[in-house]
Scaffold this motif. Sequence first.
Motif, PDB file in Angstrom:
ATOM      1  N   ASP A   1      89.045  52.248   1.987  1.00  0.00           N
ATOM      2  CA  ASP A   1      89.983  52.599   3.075  1.00  0.00           C
ATOM      3  C   ASP A   1      91.076  51.547   3.218  1.00  0.00           C
ATOM      4  O   ASP A   1      91.089  50.550   2.511  1.00  0.00           O
ATOM      5  N   PHE A   2      91.976  51.819   4.164  1.00  0.00           N
ATOM      6  CA  PHE A   2      93.011  50.854   4.525  1.00  0.00           C
ATOM      7  C   PHE A   2      92.447  49.826   5.488  1.00  0.00           C
ATOM      8  O   PHE A   2      91.677  50.155   6.385  1.00  0.00           O
ATOM      9  N   PHE A   3      92.874  48.589   5.275  1.00  0.00           N
ATOM     10  CA  PHE A   3      92.554  47.488   6.174  1.00  0.00           C
ATOM     11  C   PHE A   3      93.882  47.011   6.765  1.00  0.00           C
ATOM     12  O   PHE A   3      94.940  47.508   6.379  1.00  0.00           O
ATOM     13  N   PRO A   4      93.884  46.069   7.710  1.00  0.00           N
ATOM     14  CA  PRO A   4      95.153  45.663   8.321  1.00  0.00           C
ATOM     15  C   PRO A   4      96.200  45.251   7.278  1.00  0.00           C
ATOM     16  O   PRO A   4      95.903  44.483   6.365  1.00  0.00           O
ATOM     17  N   PRO A   5      97.414  45.826   7.387  1.00  0.00           N
ATOM     18  CA  PRO A   5      98.461  45.516   6.415  1.00  0.00           C
ATOM     19  C   PRO A   5      98.884  44.051   6.488  1.00  0.00           C
ATOM     20  O   PRO A   5      98.795  43.415   7.533  1.00  0.00           O
ATOM     21  N   VAL A   6      99.341  43.551   5.347  1.00  0.00           N
ATOM     22  CA  VAL A   6      99.742  42.144   5.268  1.00  0.00           C
ATOM     23  C   VAL A   6     101.243  42.098   4.974  1.00  0.00           C
ATOM     24  O   VAL A   6     101.711  42.702   4.025  1.00  0.00           O
ATOM     25  N   GLY A   7     101.975  41.393   5.809  1.00  0.00           N
ATOM     26  CA  GLY A   7     103.414  41.220   5.553  1.00  0.00           C
ATOM     27  C   GLY A   7     104.238  42.367   6.114  1.00  0.00           C
ATOM     28  O   GLY A   7     103.733  43.443   6.428  1.00  0.00           O
ATOM     29  N   PHE A   8     105.543  42.111   6.201  1.00  0.00           N
ATOM     30  CA  PHE A   8     106.475  43.038   6.861  1.00  0.00           C
ATOM     31  C   PHE A   8     106.510  44.406   6.184  1.00  0.00           C
ATOM     32  O   PHE A   8     106.385  45.442   6.820  1.00  0.00           O
ATOM     33  N   ARG A   9     106.653  44.413   4.849  1.00  0.00           N
ATOM     34  CA  ARG A   9     106.813  45.687   4.131  1.00  0.00           C
ATOM     35  C   ARG A   9     105.578  46.589   4.330  1.00  0.00           C
ATOM     36  O   ARG A   9     105.703  47.774   4.626  1.00  0.00           O
TER      37      ARG A   9
ATOM     38  N   GLY B   1      96.737  42.901  -1.843  1.00  0.00           N
ATOM     39  CA  GLY B   1      96.471  41.751  -0.979  1.00  0.00           C
ATOM     40  C   GLY B   1      95.472  42.025   0.136  1.00  0.00           C
ATOM     41  O   GLY B   1      95.469  41.336   1.154  1.00  0.00           O
ATOM     42  N   GLY B   2      94.635  43.049  -0.033  1.00  0.00           N
ATOM     43  CA  GLY B   2      93.611  43.326   0.982  1.00  0.00           C
ATOM     44  C   GLY B   2      93.951  44.484   1.894  1.00  0.00           C
ATOM     45  O   GLY B   2      93.152  44.850   2.766  1.00  0.00           O
ATOM     46  N   TRP B   3      95.109  45.083   1.702  1.00  0.00           N
ATOM     47  CA  TRP B   3      95.499  46.243   2.531  1.00  0.00           C
ATOM     48  C   TRP B   3      94.566  47.432   2.230  1.00  0.00           C
ATOM     49  O   TRP B   3      94.156  48.180   3.104  1.00  0.00           O
TER      50      TRP B   3
END
Length: 198
Positions: free
Chosen positions: A133-141, A186-188
């Motif tokens: 699944d999706f995890f917390p997004p990293v970075g602005f984009r 990156g873990g997203w």
Amino acid sequence: MKDAYRLLAPFYSQISGWVFGENRKEANRYFLEILPFDKVLMIGGGDGSDYQFLSKKLSGDYWERSQSMLALASRNLKETSLDFHLGHFSGNGKYDLICLPFVLDSFKDEELEVFLKKITVNLKENGRLVFSDFFPPVGFRQKVVHGLMIGFHRLFSDYRRKEIPEYSRFFEKAGWQLLEEKSWKGGWIKAQVYELAD
Ligand SMILES: C[S@@+](CC[C@H](N)C(=O)[O-])C[C@H]1O[C@@H](n2cnc3c(N)ncnc32)[C@H](O)[C@@H]1O
């Protein structure tokens, strides 16, 4: 039951490919290529196209809440020995592998707690649960794309959440223990393997 993916189902895999490339598909497949299993419980597998590569190796039960997704899955996975079911999983079977691919992010917190506890009885001894699944997004984009994706899902499906659930807390509370994980972007996006804690 309302078919929340009626409009989206025929295009879902294609749209997801434009946005995430192969990463969503890889997350769904990664541990299925590595882990040994016989009987599978797949919940919310969508159009099933991610699992065509397993073909005759797949047997067990495939549950989908969307009639349109289920129709596509039964066509895409016709070579398998899966039984296809419409609705929420309500079975009593025992499985070597339980797969939850990009489905838990639409559950409310209180539903997650009950559901993750309920399916513990469906795992065979030494069985595994594979969650992607999706995890917390990293970075602005990623944050922008994630926000757009949630907006899109709210418009075209029955997505009800504003934030990603704290998965690890719910798994732990329900008696699951993390064994292994693999990350993309990156873990997203992550795929994780759980077993039942002693
Ligand atoms: C975001 S889509 C993901 C589809 C696919 N797993 C993928 O990775 O592309 C979520 C899917 O889960 C299904 N779904 C949502 N809640 C469900 C439930 N409680 N039981 C079975 N299917 C469910 C939806 O109908 C939809 O097909």
